[in-house]
Design a protein around this motif. Structure first.
Motif, PDB file in Angstrom:
ATOM      1  N   SER A 192      65.832  46.981 -26.257  1.00  0.00           N
ATOM      2  CA  SER A 192      67.149  46.400 -26.014  1.00  0.00           C
ATOM      3  C   SER A 192      67.913  47.079 -24.883  1.00  0.00           C
ATOM      4  CB  SER A 192      67.997  46.445 -27.287  1.00  0.00           C
ATOM      5  OG  SER A 192      68.133  47.784 -27.751  1.00  0.00           O
ATOM      6  N   SER A 193      67.510  48.305 -24.510  1.00  0.00           N
ATOM      7  CA  SER A 193      68.171  48.992 -23.407  1.00  0.00           C
ATOM      8  C   SER A 193      67.180  49.933 -22.735  1.00  0.00           C
ATOM      9  CB  SER A 193      69.387  49.779 -23.891  1.00  0.00           C
ATOM     10  OG  SER A 193      68.983  50.897 -24.659  1.00  0.00           O
ATOM     11  N   ILE A 194      67.470  50.295 -21.492  1.00  0.00           N
ATOM     12  CA  ILE A 194      66.599  51.185 -20.740  1.00  0.00           C
ATOM     13  C   ILE A 194      66.516  52.553 -21.393  1.00  0.00           C
ATOM     14  CG2 ILE A 194      66.478  52.479 -18.559  1.00  0.00           C
ATOM     15  CD1 ILE A 194      67.326  49.918 -17.133  1.00  0.00           C
ATOM     16  N   GLU A 195      67.633  53.018 -21.958  1.00  0.00           N
ATOM     17  CA  GLU A 195      67.672  54.348 -22.565  1.00  0.00           C
ATOM     18  C   GLU A 195      66.739  54.467 -23.765  1.00  0.00           C
ATOM     19  OE1 GLU A 195      70.812  53.614 -19.952  1.00  0.00           O
ATOM     20  OE2 GLU A 195      70.354  52.492 -21.794  1.00  0.00           O
ATOM     21  N   GLU A 196      66.410  53.356 -24.403  1.00  0.00           N
ATOM     22  CA  GLU A 196      65.570  53.389 -25.599  1.00  0.00           C
ATOM     23  C   GLU A 196      64.080  53.447 -25.284  1.00  0.00           C
ATOM     24  OE1 GLU A 196      66.448  50.125 -28.138  1.00  0.00           O
ATOM     25  OE2 GLU A 196      68.599  50.498 -28.184  1.00  0.00           O
ATOM     26  N   ILE A 197      63.704  53.244 -24.036  1.00  0.00           N
ATOM     27  CA  ILE A 197      62.283  53.156 -23.681  1.00  0.00           C
ATOM     28  C   ILE A 197      61.684  54.562 -23.577  1.00  0.00           C
ATOM     29  CG2 ILE A 197      60.593  52.286 -22.031  1.00  0.00           C
ATOM     30  CD1 ILE A 197      62.743  50.334 -21.044  1.00  0.00           C
ATOM     31  N   PRO A 198      60.703  54.915 -24.412  1.00  0.00           N
ATOM     32  CA  PRO A 198      60.042  56.220 -24.285  1.00  0.00           C
ATOM     33  C   PRO A 198      59.262  56.293 -22.976  1.00  0.00           C
ATOM     34  CG  PRO A 198      59.600  55.198 -26.430  1.00  0.00           C
ATOM     35  CD  PRO A 198      60.201  54.139 -25.559  1.00  0.00           C
ATOM     36  N   GLU A 199      59.269  57.450 -22.335  1.00  0.00           N
ATOM     37  CA  GLU A 199      58.613  57.596 -21.035  1.00  0.00           C
ATOM     38  C   GLU A 199      57.116  57.294 -21.114  1.00  0.00           C
ATOM     39  OE1 GLU A 199      59.826  58.067 -18.005  1.00  0.00           O
ATOM     40  OE2 GLU A 199      61.846  57.959 -18.841  1.00  0.00           O
ATOM     41  N   ASN A 200      56.494  57.616 -22.248  1.00  0.00           N
ATOM     42  CA  ASN A 200      55.055  57.376 -22.361  1.00  0.00           C
ATOM     43  C   ASN A 200      54.716  55.899 -22.550  1.00  0.00           C
ATOM     44  OD1 ASN A 200      56.238  57.453 -24.968  1.00  0.00           O
ATOM     45  ND2 ASN A 200      54.217  57.733 -25.898  1.00  0.00           N
ATOM     46  N   ILE A 201      55.727  55.066 -22.767  1.00  0.00           N
ATOM     47  CA  ILE A 201      55.499  53.631 -22.953  1.00  0.00           C
ATOM     48  C   ILE A 201      55.574  52.877 -21.632  1.00  0.00           C
ATOM     49  CG2 ILE A 201      56.479  51.517 -23.984  1.00  0.00           C
ATOM     50  CD1 ILE A 201      55.009  53.197 -25.983  1.00  0.00           C
ATOM     51  N   VAL A 202      56.351  53.395 -20.688  1.00  0.00           N
ATOM     52  CA  VAL A 202      56.615  52.664 -19.440  1.00  0.00           C
ATOM     53  C   VAL A 202      55.325  52.239 -18.752  1.00  0.00           C
ATOM     54  CG1 VAL A 202      57.694  52.766 -17.162  1.00  0.00           C
ATOM     55  CG2 VAL A 202      58.807  53.851 -19.122  1.00  0.00           C
TER      56      VAL A 202
END
Length: 364
Positions: A154-164
């Protein structure tokens, strides 16, 4: 009786005048209804899309196409009012068109739209957007924007770096995953963009990131790719130090570099040309952003794609996008003019297509 006859003639004349006026009004109405342009009012018009046309000498309004609803274009970039685009973006597309037409640079500016290219293009069907990945120019942040738009988070802040960069979990399909007909429709109708930066500075960034700073998470760069380059291109074989920028430049500038590229696989995306990555002369991109002006280009791209009310580009640290001429000159100071010229010969298409100057140290 003469007076009576006179009045009779006057009434007949007046009646005749009214009749002529009435017939004129009827005829005028008939002409208006008959010759009125049916598309001039309330009719849907095909928008004029100013993109990088390479096979046509002038931009024209195409015939209206009736695609299924899921392929109807969206976004402000398709509003038909592209005359309001900032001049810089129109100039970039015009430069691209002109260089693409230059037959002397054809081998450096054209490439097939192969699976390798289609693998680089990420798709957001919900908002009709295609984004071509050009590593080392802030692509991680753009992928986060698309991940949010696709609904995985729902937001950029919620995205874990290892998921990108985990393309099985981040909800970002590649264009290569669609059928040929679906690929053509998306390439024809979607808003398409990618980002570039000074080609030599990008190579320095790739070298530092993959061979100096970050081998712990991607050990193959230091333990597999670097030794392969050293064995082939290091002049002094007795040296035991890791991959040096000089070795990297010799590899990239070698006209026969492709035999190593095949061994390295998709890892080469961090240093191959923009032409090889995104086929800018074959695909009609809507906007080309520049890393050096990303503070202005990022908001423009979001607005042009019609998504600025849904997501924002992550905050850009001060000074991070500024071209560092001193750093570039320092990296190339110990490298022979022959090796630099060979490197430039390979990346000349990128310099010319996107308006980057040939380095001063190459001219001296």
């Amino acid at each position: 009786w003469l007076v009576s006859d006179n009045m009779h003639h006057q009434w007949l004349l007046l009646a005749a005048c009214f009749w002529v006026i009435f017939m004129f009004m009827v005829a005028s109405k008939f002409i208006t209804l008959t010759f009125k342009d049916p598309d001039g009012y309330g009719a849907k018009q095909e928008p004029l899309i100013l993109t990088a046309v390479t096979k046509v000498e002038e931009v024209h309004v195409p015939e209206e196409k009736h695609w299924p609803e899921e392929f109807q274009p969206t976004g402000k970039a398709f509003s038909g009012n592209l005359i309001r685009q900032p001049l810089v973006h129109m100039e970039r597309l015009e430069l691209l068109r002109n260089v693409c037409r230059d037959t002397a640079l054809r081998n450096l500016s054209h490439t097939a739209v192969s699976k390798f290219v289609l693998d680089r293009i990420f798709v957001c069907d919900k908002h009709k957007i295609l984004f071509c990945q050009t590593p080392k120019v802030g692509n991680t942040q753009w992928k986060k924007v698309l991940i949010v738009l696709n609904g995985a988070f729902s937001s950029i802040e919620e995205i874990p770096e290892n998921i990108v960069h985990d393309h099985e979990k981040n909800g970002l399909p590649r264009l290569s995953s669609f059928s040929d007909s679906e690929i053509k429709k998306r390439l024809s109708l979607y808003f398409k963009f990618f980002i570039v930066r000074d080609p030599f500075e990008r190579l320095i960034s790739a070298f530092k990131d993959k061979f100096v700073h970050n081998p712990r998470f991607e050990p193959w760069y230091r333990h597999e790719i670097a030794p392969g380059i050293i064995r082939k291109y290091r002049k002094n074989r007795t040296e035991t130090k890791g991959l040096q920028f000089e070795d990297f430049v010799r590899y990239l500038g070698d006209p026969n570099h492709r035999w190593l590229d095949v061994q390295f696989g998709d890892h080469i995306i961090h240093w191959v040309t923009y032409v090889e990555l995104c086929a800018p002369c074959e695909i009609t991109y809507s906007v080309i952003g520049h890393h050096e002006t990303l503070e202005d280009d990022a908001p423009y791209i979001l607005k042009a794609a019609g998504i600025d009310h849904l997501v924002s580009y992550p905050t850009i640290p001060p000074g991070i996008t500024v071209y560092n001429k001193t750093k570039v000159e320092r990296y190339f100071s110990g490298i022979s003019k022959r090796d630099i010229r060979r490197l430039y010969a390979r990346f000349e298409g990128d310099f010319k297509l996107f308006g980057y100057r040939e380095p001063d140290f190459l001219l001296n």
